[in-house]
Structure formats: structure tokens, C-alpha cells
Write a protein that holds these residues in place. Structure first.
Motif, PDB file in Angstrom:
ATOM      1  N   ALA A 150       2.487  -1.395  -4.166  1.00  0.00           N
ATOM      2  CA  ALA A 150       3.180  -0.163  -4.194  1.00  0.00           C
ATOM      3  C   ALA A 150       2.684   0.609  -2.978  1.00  0.00           C
ATOM      4  CB  ALA A 150       2.722   0.765  -5.577  1.00  0.00           C
ATOM      5  N   GLU A 151       1.308   0.660  -2.714  1.00  0.00           N
ATOM      6  CA  GLU A 151       0.960   1.429  -1.670  1.00  0.00           C
ATOM      7  C   GLU A 151       1.330   0.735  -0.563  1.00  0.00           C
ATOM      8  OE1 GLU A 151      -0.776   4.378  -1.697  1.00  0.00           O
ATOM      9  OE2 GLU A 151      -0.618   4.427  -4.083  1.00  0.00           O
ATOM     10  N   MET A 152       1.412  -0.372  -0.242  1.00  0.00           N
ATOM     11  CA  MET A 152       1.773  -0.995   0.910  1.00  0.00           C
ATOM     12  C   MET A 152       3.465  -0.702   1.198  1.00  0.00           C
ATOM     13  SD  MET A 152       1.168  -5.084   2.088  1.00  0.00           S
ATOM     14  CE  MET A 152       2.668  -5.524   1.367  1.00  0.00           C
ATOM     15  N   TYR A 153       4.217  -0.512   0.227  1.00  0.00           N
ATOM     16  CA  TYR A 153       5.354  -0.099   0.484  1.00  0.00           C
ATOM     17  C   TYR A 153       5.559   1.198   1.169  1.00  0.00           C
ATOM     18  CZ  TYR A 153       7.695  -3.804  -2.525  1.00  0.00           C
ATOM     19  OH  TYR A 153       8.073  -4.797  -2.877  1.00  0.00           O
ATOM     20  N   VAL A 154       4.626   2.047   1.060  1.00  0.00           N
ATOM     21  CA  VAL A 154       4.390   3.494   1.683  1.00  0.00           C
ATOM     22  C   VAL A 154       3.656   3.575   3.161  1.00  0.00           C
ATOM     23  CG1 VAL A 154       3.400   5.763   1.324  1.00  0.00           C
ATOM     24  CG2 VAL A 154       4.692   4.700  -0.575  1.00  0.00           C
ATOM     25  N   ASN A 155       2.574   2.653   2.968  1.00  0.00           N
ATOM     26  CA  ASN A 155       1.598   2.940   3.995  1.00  0.00           C
ATOM     27  C   ASN A 155       1.953   1.754   5.218  1.00  0.00           C
ATOM     28  OD1 ASN A 155       0.274   5.061   2.925  1.00  0.00           O
ATOM     29  ND2 ASN A 155      -1.217   3.586   1.669  1.00  0.00           N
ATOM     30  N   GLN A 156       2.615   0.834   5.036  1.00  0.00           N
ATOM     31  CA  GLN A 156       3.171  -0.166   6.132  1.00  0.00           C
ATOM     32  C   GLN A 156       4.297   0.287   6.783  1.00  0.00           C
ATOM     33  OE1 GLN A 156       0.962  -2.486   7.561  1.00  0.00           O
ATOM     34  NE2 GLN A 156      -0.585  -1.925   6.199  1.00  0.00           N
ATOM     35  N   PRO A 157       4.437   0.710   8.012  1.00  0.00           N
ATOM     36  CA  PRO A 157       5.708   1.133   8.533  1.00  0.00           C
ATOM     37  C   PRO A 157       6.856   0.209   8.414  1.00  0.00           C
ATOM     38  CG  PRO A 157       3.940   1.854   9.837  1.00  0.00           C
ATOM     39  CD  PRO A 157       3.481   1.023   9.030  1.00  0.00           C
ATOM     40  N   LYS A 158       6.488  -1.098   8.189  1.00  0.00           N
ATOM     41  CA  LYS A 158       7.553  -2.173   8.268  1.00  0.00           C
ATOM     42  C   LYS A 158       8.258  -2.187   6.826  1.00  0.00           C
ATOM     43  CE  LYS A 158       7.420  -7.332   7.780  1.00  0.00           C
ATOM     44  NZ  LYS A 158       6.754  -8.468   7.900  1.00  0.00           N
ATOM     45  N   PHE A 159       7.512  -2.173   5.920  1.00  0.00           N
ATOM     46  CA  PHE A 159       7.856  -2.084   4.519  1.00  0.00           C
ATOM     47  C   PHE A 159       8.558  -0.622   4.371  1.00  0.00           C
ATOM     48  CE2 PHE A 159       4.644  -5.345   3.880  1.00  0.00           C
ATOM     49  CZ  PHE A 159       5.336  -6.398   3.471  1.00  0.00           C
ATOM     50  N   ARG A 160       8.238   0.428   4.749  1.00  0.00           N
ATOM     51  CA  ARG A 160       8.826   1.754   4.606  1.00  0.00           C
ATOM     52  C   ARG A 160      10.106   1.758   5.132  1.00  0.00           C
ATOM     53  NH1 ARG A 160       8.104   7.138   3.262  1.00  0.00           N
ATOM     54  NH2 ARG A 160       5.756   6.695   2.879  1.00  0.00           N
ATOM     55  N   ARG A 161      10.178   0.943   6.308  1.00  0.00           N
ATOM     56  CA  ARG A 161      11.487   0.957   7.081  1.00  0.00           C
ATOM     57  C   ARG A 161      12.499   0.169   6.350  1.00  0.00           C
ATOM     58  NH1 ARG A 161       8.277   0.557  11.818  1.00  0.00           N
ATOM     59  NH2 ARG A 161       8.478  -1.807  11.661  1.00  0.00           N
ATOM     60  N   ARG A 191       7.013   3.777  -4.967  1.00  0.00           N
ATOM     61  CA  ARG A 191       5.521   3.844  -5.378  1.00  0.00           C
ATOM     62  C   ARG A 191       5.159   4.344  -6.476  1.00  0.00           C
ATOM     63  NH1 ARG A 191       2.242   7.289  -1.555  1.00  0.00           N
ATOM     64  NH2 ARG A 191       3.397   8.731  -3.052  1.00  0.00           N
ATOM     65  N   ASP A 192       5.323   5.642  -6.435  1.00  0.00           N
ATOM     66  CA  ASP A 192       4.781   6.425  -7.758  1.00  0.00           C
ATOM     67  C   ASP A 192       5.479   5.737  -9.070  1.00  0.00           C
ATOM     68  OD1 ASP A 192       3.879   8.139  -6.009  1.00  0.00           O
ATOM     69  OD2 ASP A 192       5.438   9.602  -6.376  1.00  0.00           O
ATOM     70  N   ALA A 193       6.847   5.290  -9.224  1.00  0.00           N
ATOM     71  CA  ALA A 193       7.289   4.593 -10.308  1.00  0.00           C
ATOM     72  C   ALA A 193       6.603   3.271 -10.492  1.00  0.00           C
ATOM     73  CB  ALA A 193       8.740   4.220 -10.141  1.00  0.00           C
ATOM     74  N   MET A 194       6.240   2.672  -9.468  1.00  0.00           N
ATOM     75  CA  MET A 194       5.554   1.066  -9.592  1.00  0.00           C
ATOM     76  C   MET A 194       4.177   1.550 -10.182  1.00  0.00           C
ATOM     77  SD  MET A 194       6.686  -0.709  -6.263  1.00  0.00           S
ATOM     78  CE  MET A 194       5.551  -2.195  -6.320  1.00  0.00           C
ATOM     79  N   ILE A 195       3.510   2.612  -9.745  1.00  0.00           N
ATOM     80  CA  ILE A 195       2.201   3.077 -10.407  1.00  0.00           C
ATOM     81  C   ILE A 195       2.175   3.338 -11.767  1.00  0.00           C
ATOM     82  CG2 ILE A 195       0.573   4.663 -10.461  1.00  0.00           C
ATOM     83  CD1 ILE A 195       0.751   5.045  -7.175  1.00  0.00           C
ATOM     84  N   ARG A 246      19.354   2.320   5.210  1.00  0.00           N
ATOM     85  CA  ARG A 246      20.213   2.958   4.306  1.00  0.00           C
ATOM     86  C   ARG A 246      20.013   3.388   3.095  1.00  0.00           C
ATOM     87  NH1 ARG A 246      25.087  -1.498   5.435  1.00  0.00           N
ATOM     88  NH2 ARG A 246      24.727  -1.906   7.558  1.00  0.00           N
ATOM     89  N   LYS A 247      18.894   3.834   2.971  1.00  0.00           N
ATOM     90  CA  LYS A 247      18.634   4.562   1.804  1.00  0.00           C
ATOM     91  C   LYS A 247      17.978   5.805   1.961  1.00  0.00           C
ATOM     92  CE  LYS A 247      19.124   0.621  -0.932  1.00  0.00           C
ATOM     93  NZ  LYS A 247      19.847  -0.072  -0.218  1.00  0.00           N
ATOM     94  N   PRO A 248      17.953   6.837   0.827  1.00  0.00           N
ATOM     95  CA  PRO A 248      17.354   7.996   1.380  1.00  0.00           C
ATOM     96  C   PRO A 248      15.777   8.214   1.633  1.00  0.00           C
ATOM     97  CG  PRO A 248      18.164   7.961  -1.095  1.00  0.00           C
ATOM     98  CD  PRO A 248      18.168   6.337  -0.393  1.00  0.00           C
ATOM     99  N   LYS A 249      15.550   9.181   2.597  1.00  0.00           N
ATOM    100  CA  LYS A 249      14.186   9.345   2.890  1.00  0.00           C
ATOM    101  C   LYS A 249      13.386   9.663   1.743  1.00  0.00           C
ATOM    102  CE  LYS A 249      14.334   8.686   7.688  1.00  0.00           C
ATOM    103  NZ  LYS A 249      14.638   7.069   7.694  1.00  0.00           N
ATOM    104  N   GLY A 250      12.207   9.112   1.689  1.00  0.00           N
ATOM    105  CA  GLY A 250      11.376   9.514   0.687  1.00  0.00           C
ATOM    106  C   GLY A 250      11.469   8.376  -0.399  1.00  0.00           C
ATOM    107  N   MET A 251      12.352   7.481  -0.655  1.00  0.00           N
ATOM    108  CA  MET A 251      12.600   6.350  -1.563  1.00  0.00           C
ATOM    109  C   MET A 251      11.322   5.825  -1.629  1.00  0.00           C
ATOM    110  SD  MET A 251      15.529   3.799  -2.189  1.00  0.00           S
ATOM    111  CE  MET A 251      14.821   2.238  -2.407  1.00  0.00           C
ATOM    112  N   ALA A 252      10.606   5.286  -0.574  1.00  0.00           N
ATOM    113  CA  ALA A 252       9.375   4.535  -0.664  1.00  0.00           C
ATOM    114  C   ALA A 252       8.394   5.269  -1.570  1.00  0.00           C
ATOM    115  CB  ALA A 252       8.890   4.206   0.852  1.00  0.00           C
TER     116      ALA A 252
END
Length: 136
Positions: free
Chosen positions: A98-109, A124-128, A114-120
Motif C-alpha cells: 500500500a505504501e509502495m503504491y504511493v511512494n514509488q513513482p512507477k507504481f503511482r503513475r 493505500r488508505d483503503a488497503m490499510i 487515466r484515473k483521478p489524481k489522488g487515487m493512489a
């Protein structure tokens, strides 16, 4: 129609995502290694499943459904089950992902393409929430 734009990835993007997810693995079936055309079909299916899950998360996010809502948690459960095709995360590893989805630019991108900014961050919060409620 989804308010954030395109409903999802096209077939080539789904294959690209699926290929990235299975990486250099040589999947095997009951009769040994999978042929290249079967590998492409597997990559497409994995990518399409990710597209379906991420599109559902994006729709929930875009419409303001809270990350701890039962609808969001059901989609996150689908995400967890989808991950189980690769490995079975425990609480600690799912929290790290969950943290990697936000903190790693490759995963965030990849998540926000094609999705809203902030979705990562939302995912993450939903996964936590899911990890603390459902995993050990």
C-alpha cells in the motif's frame, strides 16, 4: 460514463500491465511451460483484471465513497484476491505494498494513469483499512 475520463485501458495497455506484473516468470500449466500465445492471453487477463479493479476503485474515489465504506472494502478484497495469483500477502506485506503504491513513482503513475489524481492515496488508505481488519 465515469467522471474521470476514459473508462480504462485498451487491450494493448492491459497486455503491457499484465506482462509487467508477471515479469520474467515462465508460467507453467498442468502440462509444463505455457506457450507464448498462452502467456500473452494470461498477461491480457491479468491486466484486464487489474483494469477492472482499478476502475472500480477510481469510480468509488471519484464519487466520494469513503475508503472504509463496505463497497470500497469489497473492491479492495478483490484486489487482495487478485494479488493471491502472484503471492499471498500477510498484513505486513500488504501494508508495505500500500505504501509502495504511493511512494514509488512507477507504481503511482501506473495506478493513476487515466484515473483521478489522488487515487493512489485513496487506494493505500483503503488497503490499510482492509489489512488491519482482515489480515494477520
Amino acid at each position: 460514463m465515469q467522471p474521470f475520463g476514459s473508462p480504462g485501458l485498451d487491450q494493448a495497455e492491459a497486455v503491457e500491465d499484465g506482462t509487467a506484473l508477471i515479469g520474467n516468470l515462465t508460467p507453467t500449466g498442468a502440462n509444463g511451460p505455457i506457450a507464448p500465445e498462452q502467456r500473452k492471453a494470461l498477461a491480457q487477463r491479468i491486466g484486464a483484471d487489474w483494469n477492472r479493479i482499478s476502475s472500480a476503485v477510481a469510480e468509488l474515489f471519484a464519487t466520494g465513497v469513503p475508503q472504509n465504506d463496505s463497497r470500497t472494502q469489497q473492491v479492495i478484497h478483490e484486489h487482495y484476491r487478485w494479488l493471491c495469483h502472484f503471492w499471498t500477502p500477510d498484513r505486513a506485506s500488504y501494508l508495505r505494498l500500500a505504501e509502495m503504491y504511493v511512494n514509488q513513482p512507477k507504481f503511482r503513475r501506473r495506478i493513476e494513469r487515466r484515473k483521478p489524481k489522488g487515487m493512489a492515496d485513496y487506494m493505500r488508505d483503503a488497503m490499510i483499512t482492509y489489512a488491519w481488519a482482515k489480515l494477520r
